[in-house]
Design a protein around this motif. Sequence first.
Motif, PDB file in Angstrom:
ATOM      1  N   ARG A 210      24.534  31.234  16.797  1.00 14.76           N
ATOM      2  CA  ARG A 210      24.327  30.901  18.214  1.00 14.76           C
ATOM      3  C   ARG A 210      24.268  32.169  19.066  1.00 14.76           C
ATOM      4  O   ARG A 210      23.522  32.223  20.044  1.00 14.76           O
TER       5      ARG A 210
ATOM      6  N   ALA B  21      20.885  33.922  18.386  1.00 13.24           N
ATOM      7  CA  ALA B  21      19.857  33.186  19.121  1.00 13.24           C
ATOM      8  C   ALA B  21      19.887  33.563  20.604  1.00 13.24           C
ATOM      9  O   ALA B  21      18.834  33.776  21.225  1.00 13.24           O
TER      10      ALA B  21
ATOM     11  N   ASN C 263      15.299  30.672  18.784  1.00 16.36           N
ATOM     12  CA  ASN C 263      16.090  29.469  18.558  1.00 16.36           C
ATOM     13  C   ASN C 263      16.777  29.506  17.190  1.00 16.36           C
ATOM     14  O   ASN C 263      16.197  29.995  16.212  1.00 16.36           O
ATOM     15  N   ALA C 264      17.997  28.983  17.094  1.00 13.09           N
ATOM     16  CA  ALA C 264      18.744  28.958  15.833  1.00 13.09           C
ATOM     17  C   ALA C 264      17.986  28.203  14.738  1.00 13.09           C
ATOM     18  O   ALA C 264      18.019  28.593  13.571  1.00 13.09           O
ATOM     19  N   VAL C 265      17.282  27.149  15.112  1.00  9.64           N
ATOM     20  CA  VAL C 265      16.491  26.395  14.130  1.00  9.64           C
ATOM     21  C   VAL C 265      15.408  27.295  13.533  1.00  9.64           C
ATOM     22  O   VAL C 265      15.152  27.274  12.325  1.00  9.64           O
ATOM     23  N   THR C 266      14.792  28.117  14.366  1.00 10.44           N
ATOM     24  CA  THR C 266      13.765  29.051  13.900  1.00 10.44           C
ATOM     25  C   THR C 266      14.366  30.104  12.985  1.00 10.44           C
ATOM     26  O   THR C 266      13.789  30.446  11.945  1.00 10.44           O
TER      27      THR C 266
ATOM     28  N   ARG D 109      16.972  29.803  11.068  1.00 14.23           N
ATOM     29  CA  ARG D 109      17.250  29.147   9.786  1.00 14.23           C
ATOM     30  C   ARG D 109      15.967  28.952   8.983  1.00 14.23           C
ATOM     31  O   ARG D 109      15.953  29.154   7.770  1.00 14.23           O
ATOM     32  N   ALA D 110      14.884  28.567   9.660  1.00  9.62           N
ATOM     33  CA  ALA D 110      13.606  28.361   8.976  1.00  9.62           C
ATOM     34  C   ALA D 110      13.075  29.675   8.401  1.00  9.62           C
ATOM     35  O   ALA D 110      12.599  29.711   7.262  1.00  9.62           O
TER      36      ALA D 110
ATOM     37  N   ARG E 181      15.000  30.464   5.277  1.00  9.50           N
ATOM     38  CA  ARG E 181      14.641  29.571   4.175  1.00  9.50           C
ATOM     39  C   ARG E 181      13.223  29.849   3.654  1.00  9.50           C
ATOM     40  O   ARG E 181      13.009  29.957   2.455  1.00  9.50           O
TER      41      ARG E 181
END
Length: 71
Positions: A29, A32, A38-41, A43-44, A47
């Motif tokens: 967080r 980010a 963004n944190a989702v980005t 993580r993506a 991965r």
Amino acid sequence: MKSEPDSSASEDLGADFAKALEQGWLPIREVARQTGVNAVTLRAWERRYGLIVPHRTPKGHRLFNADHVQR
């Protein structure tokens, strides 16, 4: 009815997490917030591309250092 205030996130995550924060590691967080990504980005990208591989606590929380943020 008055409720108790929520504990901070670092208190909820345990001693390992708190120790890592003291050593300069940052939770996702904060990365980010500092980068505007963004944190989702984040993580993506981890991965899909292995762009940044964060340190993990025993409970699996991602922690980043200053080099990660700079990258």
